[in-house]
Structure formats: structure tokens, C-alpha cells
Write a protein that holds these residues in place. Structure first.
Motif, PDB file in Angstrom:
ATOM      1  N   ALA A 225      37.555  53.846 -54.027  1.00  0.00           N
ATOM      2  CA  ALA A 225      37.046  52.499 -53.724  1.00  0.00           C
ATOM      3  C   ALA A 225      35.995  52.062 -54.736  1.00  0.00           C
ATOM      4  N   ALA A 226      36.264  52.314 -56.000  1.00  0.00           N
ATOM      5  CA  ALA A 226      35.336  51.944 -57.058  1.00  0.00           C
ATOM      6  C   ALA A 226      35.599  50.517 -57.521  1.00  0.00           C
ATOM      7  N   GLY A 227      34.538  49.784 -57.790  1.00  0.00           N
ATOM      8  CA  GLY A 227      34.664  48.437 -58.337  1.00  0.00           C
ATOM      9  C   GLY A 227      35.405  47.459 -57.456  1.00  0.00           C
ATOM     10  N   GLY A 228      35.288  47.597 -56.140  1.00  0.00           N
ATOM     11  CA  GLY A 228      35.972  46.680 -55.231  1.00  0.00           C
ATOM     12  C   GLY A 228      37.431  47.005 -55.003  1.00  0.00           C
ATOM     13  N   LEU A 229      37.901  48.129 -55.548  1.00  0.00           N
ATOM     14  CA  LEU A 229      39.284  48.538 -55.341  1.00  0.00           C
ATOM     15  C   LEU A 229      39.389  49.363 -54.063  1.00  0.00           C
ATOM     16  N   GLY A 230      40.620  49.656 -53.647  1.00  0.00           N
ATOM     17  CA  GLY A 230      40.803  50.459 -52.448  1.00  0.00           C
ATOM     18  C   GLY A 230      42.266  50.619 -52.109  1.00  0.00           C
ATOM     19  N   ILE A 231      42.521  51.309 -50.999  1.00  0.00           N
ATOM     20  CA  ILE A 231      43.870  51.520 -50.502  1.00  0.00           C
ATOM     21  C   ILE A 231      43.905  51.076 -49.048  1.00  0.00           C
ATOM     22  N   GLY A 232      44.815  50.180 -48.719  1.00  0.00           N
ATOM     23  CA  GLY A 232      44.919  49.665 -47.365  1.00  0.00           C
ATOM     24  C   GLY A 232      46.198  50.077 -46.674  1.00  0.00           C
ATOM     25  N   LEU A 233      46.345  49.602 -45.440  1.00  0.00           N
ATOM     26  CA  LEU A 233      47.499  49.942 -44.622  1.00  0.00           C
ATOM     27  C   LEU A 233      48.025  48.678 -43.962  1.00  0.00           C
ATOM     28  N   SER A 234      49.314  48.406 -44.122  1.00  0.00           N
ATOM     29  CA  SER A 234      49.920  47.219 -43.531  1.00  0.00           C
ATOM     30  C   SER A 234      50.238  47.466 -42.063  1.00  0.00           C
ATOM     31  N   SER A 235      50.607  46.397 -41.351  1.00  0.00           N
ATOM     32  CA  SER A 235      50.938  46.532 -39.937  1.00  0.00           C
ATOM     33  C   SER A 235      52.175  47.387 -39.706  1.00  0.00           C
ATOM     34  N   LEU A 236      53.032  47.508 -40.717  1.00  0.00           N
ATOM     35  CA  LEU A 236      54.216  48.362 -40.612  1.00  0.00           C
ATOM     36  C   LEU A 236      53.912  49.823 -40.929  1.00  0.00           C
ATOM     37  N   GLY A 237      52.672  50.080 -41.348  1.00  0.00           N
ATOM     38  CA  GLY A 237      52.310  51.453 -41.659  1.00  0.00           C
ATOM     39  C   GLY A 237      52.536  51.858 -43.091  1.00  0.00           C
ATOM     40  N   LEU A 238      52.589  50.892 -44.004  1.00  0.00           N
ATOM     41  CA  LEU A 238      52.803  51.174 -45.417  1.00  0.00           C
ATOM     42  C   LEU A 238      51.475  51.111 -46.173  1.00  0.00           C
ATOM     43  N   CYS A 239      51.260  52.083 -47.033  1.00  0.00           N
ATOM     44  CA  CYS A 239      50.061  52.094 -47.862  1.00  0.00           C
ATOM     45  C   CYS A 239      50.232  51.137 -49.035  1.00  0.00           C
ATOM     46  N   PHE A 240      49.136  50.483 -49.434  1.00  0.00           N
ATOM     47  CA  PHE A 240      49.187  49.589 -50.589  1.00  0.00           C
ATOM     48  C   PHE A 240      47.819  49.537 -51.244  1.00  0.00           C
ATOM     49  N   TYR A 241      47.803  49.122 -52.499  1.00  0.00           N
ATOM     50  CA  TYR A 241      46.550  49.020 -53.240  1.00  0.00           C
ATOM     51  C   TYR A 241      45.876  47.684 -52.992  1.00  0.00           C
ATOM     52  N   ILE A 242      44.553  47.715 -52.836  1.00  0.00           N
ATOM     53  CA  ILE A 242      43.741  46.513 -52.686  1.00  0.00           C
ATOM     54  C   ILE A 242      43.142  46.193 -54.045  1.00  0.00           C
ATOM     55  N   MET A 243      43.449  45.009 -54.544  1.00  0.00           N
ATOM     56  CA  MET A 243      42.980  44.600 -55.864  1.00  0.00           C
ATOM     57  C   MET A 243      41.734  43.737 -55.725  1.00  0.00           C
ATOM     58  N   SER A 244      40.719  44.027 -56.523  1.00  0.00           N
ATOM     59  CA  SER A 244      39.505  43.221 -56.517  1.00  0.00           C
ATOM     60  C   SER A 244      39.722  41.967 -57.341  1.00  0.00           C
TER      61      SER A 244
END
Length: 338
Positions: free
Chosen positions: A167-186
Motif C-alpha cells: 500500500a505504498a504511494g496510495g496503491l493497494g489491493i482490493g476485493l470485488s463483491s464477487l470475491g476477485l482481487c484487483f489492484y487499486i490505482m492511485s
């Protein structure tokens, strides 16, 4: 690999969302198809690893690069198998979904994908050196150089992926309602730069090398087949073998582009589909998985030596290795192919 600018901040998401009958049927079809493709991918890559394995010859040069490339494909197919399997568990048991595993599972899976991208670029660059600088090829296929190239692909892939997990520089990894992982872009350019280093840059290198290989094909066709003298004949045979291996890698690159295309098109042209029709978007992941699952068949169908070895495995017969085996070693000599 999914990318998004939004996520939920709760540790747990609600149970699996209620879907219409049509979407439930589509999701079931996707789960079955994805599990089948991932399972076939593991089998296909293990089979091509067995075909590549040369017991009587050292693992060096191009063969070592191909072995590493295929081994990482096995890891990606195993990771692809986990995604639809998790859907089965969530749907059957109604478990609440937690986003914590994404920090580890998605990071490891993405590192493997990026390693494949850079390995593909390394293989393409290897062919360009063999075709355009044959006298320098021996130095480029020494074991220390090959090991350094493989290590570099892992170091680069980890360097561009870990900031998301940390989670550096506003980045991160999230989870959708279907249970899929995805990247969070700042909003900054850091995320785009990191993704580019893991995918677009190696794709650009592979594409440039592919164009150079095509130019070599065209120039070779213009020269015709006329040869004079034993030395010239040996030189032409060596060049032909190198072109054949280059053709194999070129077809692999084209196959990768076909598989990646649907996901890239959806993410760039139709990003709204991720929210409006998340079930149908899952098929882009299936297309992406095909890149790793069926690449071994591209290698087999474009390489006669691999086909001979596969037949020997099926019929349990030894293969007579010719002096100019197409992947015998990385050394440049009149009777060896690189």
C-alpha cells in the motif's frame, strides 16, 4: 490481473451477491470451463517440461530459458485454478469473503505473470542476438549470463508488484463483491509506471524483437536457397535452424497477444462492464488463462524436434539425437543449433 480505482474499506464483504438465473448459469459455466482450462494448463506445461528435458545434455543457453519459462507457466496455471475453486466454496457454504488473502495470493500470482512477460522478452532478445549477432551469441548464452537474466526477471517483477501489497504511494489491493482481487490505482502516475514495467515494457521489447525476426525471415526468403561450398551450406543450415526456433517464439508471442487482447480491450474501452456485468467480464480471465495453458501446444506444433520427443515418450522409445539438434545447446558451432 484486474485494475480499479475504487474499493471497499471493510475487512469483510457481504456473502456472495444474489444473481439472476441466467447469470448463475453463466457463472457455473465459467467455473467449469476455468477449472478445466487450468487443469489442462498444468498437464500441458508439465508435459512440455518433460519433452524439453535432455538427460544427456547440460541445461544451458536457450534450453534453460525455455525450461524456466515453462516452469513459471505451471505456477500461473496452479494460481488460475484457485480462482474458480474459491467461487465453489463461497457459493456452496455462503462464507463471508475476506480481502486479507489478496495481499498474498494476488501478489504472488502477479509476480509470476510479470516473470513470464519478462522471460518472453528475454527469449525474443535471445533470438535476435542469434540471428543478427551470431558471433556474439556464445557470450550471451554462458550460464552466468542466463542465470542473471532469469534472476533479473524475478527481481523486476517483485520490485513492481510489492508496492501494491505494501500500500505504498496510495496503491493497494482490493476485493470485488464477487470475491476477485484487483489492484487499486492511485491518482499519481506511480501505479501506471509499475504496471507498465511489468507488462507494457516487456511486451514492447518482445514486439520489437518480433519485427526484427520478421525482417530476418523476409531477407532470408529473398536470398533464396542457392548455396555454394560446404562452409556456406553449414552456415545456411545453422541460420535456418535459428529461424525455425525464432518462428516458434514468434508464434508464442502472437498467441499471447490473442489471449491478452479481450482483457485489455475491456479494461481500456469498456471499463464500465466491471460494474454493470461482472459475471460476463470473468471470461476475460479465462482468455488470459489460455495464454499459459496452451502455450505448450504452440511450442509443440511449431517444433519438429519436440514432436519427436513427445512420440518417444508416448511409445517409450529412445530418441536419436542428431548432431544439429535444434535445442541441443547454446554453443555456436557448424553442427549445433541455438
Amino acid at each position: 490481473m484486474n485494475i480499479s480505482n475504487t474499493t471497499t474499506h471493510s475487512a469483510y464483504l457481504p456473502p456472495f451477491p444474489v444473481l439472476s438465473h441466467a447469470k448463475q448459469t453463466e457463472l457455473t459455466a465459467w467455473i467449469g470451463t476455468s477449472l478445466t482450462i487450468s487443469s489442462l494448463g498444468v498437464f500441458n506445461n508439465l508435459l512440455i517440461l518433460r519433452v524439453m528435458w535432455l538427460e544427456k545434455h547440460s541445461k544451458s543457453g536457450l534450453n534453460l530459458l525455455l525450461l524456466h519459462f515453462t516452469a513459471v507457466n505451471v505456477l500461473v496455471c496452479l494460481a488460475s485454478f484457485l480462482v474458480p475453486f474459491s467461487f465453489v466454496l463461497v457459493r456452496r457454504n455462503g462464507w463471508p469473503i475476506t480481502g486479507a488473502p489478496c495481499q498474498y495470493i494476488h501478489t504472488i500470482a502477479t509476480i509470476n505473470v510479470f516473470v513470464i512477460n519478462w522471460s518472453d522478452a528475454g527469449l525474443a532478445a535471445n533470438r535476435v542476438v542469434a540471428l543478427y549477432r551470431p558471433h556474439c551469441y556464445k557470450a550471451w548464452t554462458r550460464k552466468p549470463v542466463i542465470v542473471a537474466a532469469i534472476a533479473s526477471s524475478w527481481l523486476i517483477s517483485m520490485a513492481v508488484t510489492i508496492p501494491f501489497a505494501a500500500a505504498a504511494g496510495g496503491l493497494g489491493i482490493g476485493l470485488s463483491s464477487l470475491g476477485l482481487c484487483f489492484y487499486i490505482m492511485s491518482s499519481s502516475r506511480l501505479g501506471l509506471y509499475l504496471i507498465a514495467m511489468g507488462s507494457y515494457v516487456p511486451y514492447a521489447i518482445s514486439g520489437t524483437c518480433a519485427l526484427l525476426i520478421l525482417l530476418k525471415f523476409c531477407s532470408g526468403a529473398r536470398r533464396g536457397n542457392a548455396v555454394s561450398g560446404i562452409g556456406e551450406a553449414n552456415r545456411r543450415r545453422t541460420e535456418t535452424r535459428r529461424l525455425n526456433v525464432a518462428k516458434m517464439l514468434l508464434l508464442t508471442l502472437l498467441w499471447s497477444g490473442v489471449c491478452v487482447g479481450p482483457g485489455y480491450l475491456t479494461a481500456t474501452v469498456f471499463p464500465g462492464l466491471y460494474a454493470s456485468n461482472p459475471v460476463s467480464v470473468l471470461w476475460t480471465r479465462t482468455s488470459f488463462a489460455c495464454q499459459f495453458a496452451f502455450t505448450p501446444w504452440v511450442l509443440l506444433l511449431s517444433n519438429r524436434e519436440y514432436q519427436k520427443r513427445l512420440k518417444s515418450i508416448i511409445w517409450n522409445r529412445p530418441v536419436l539425437q542428431p548432431a544439429d539438434s535444434s535445442l541441443r545447446s547454446g554453443r555456436v558451432a557448424p553442427n549445433t543449433t541455438d
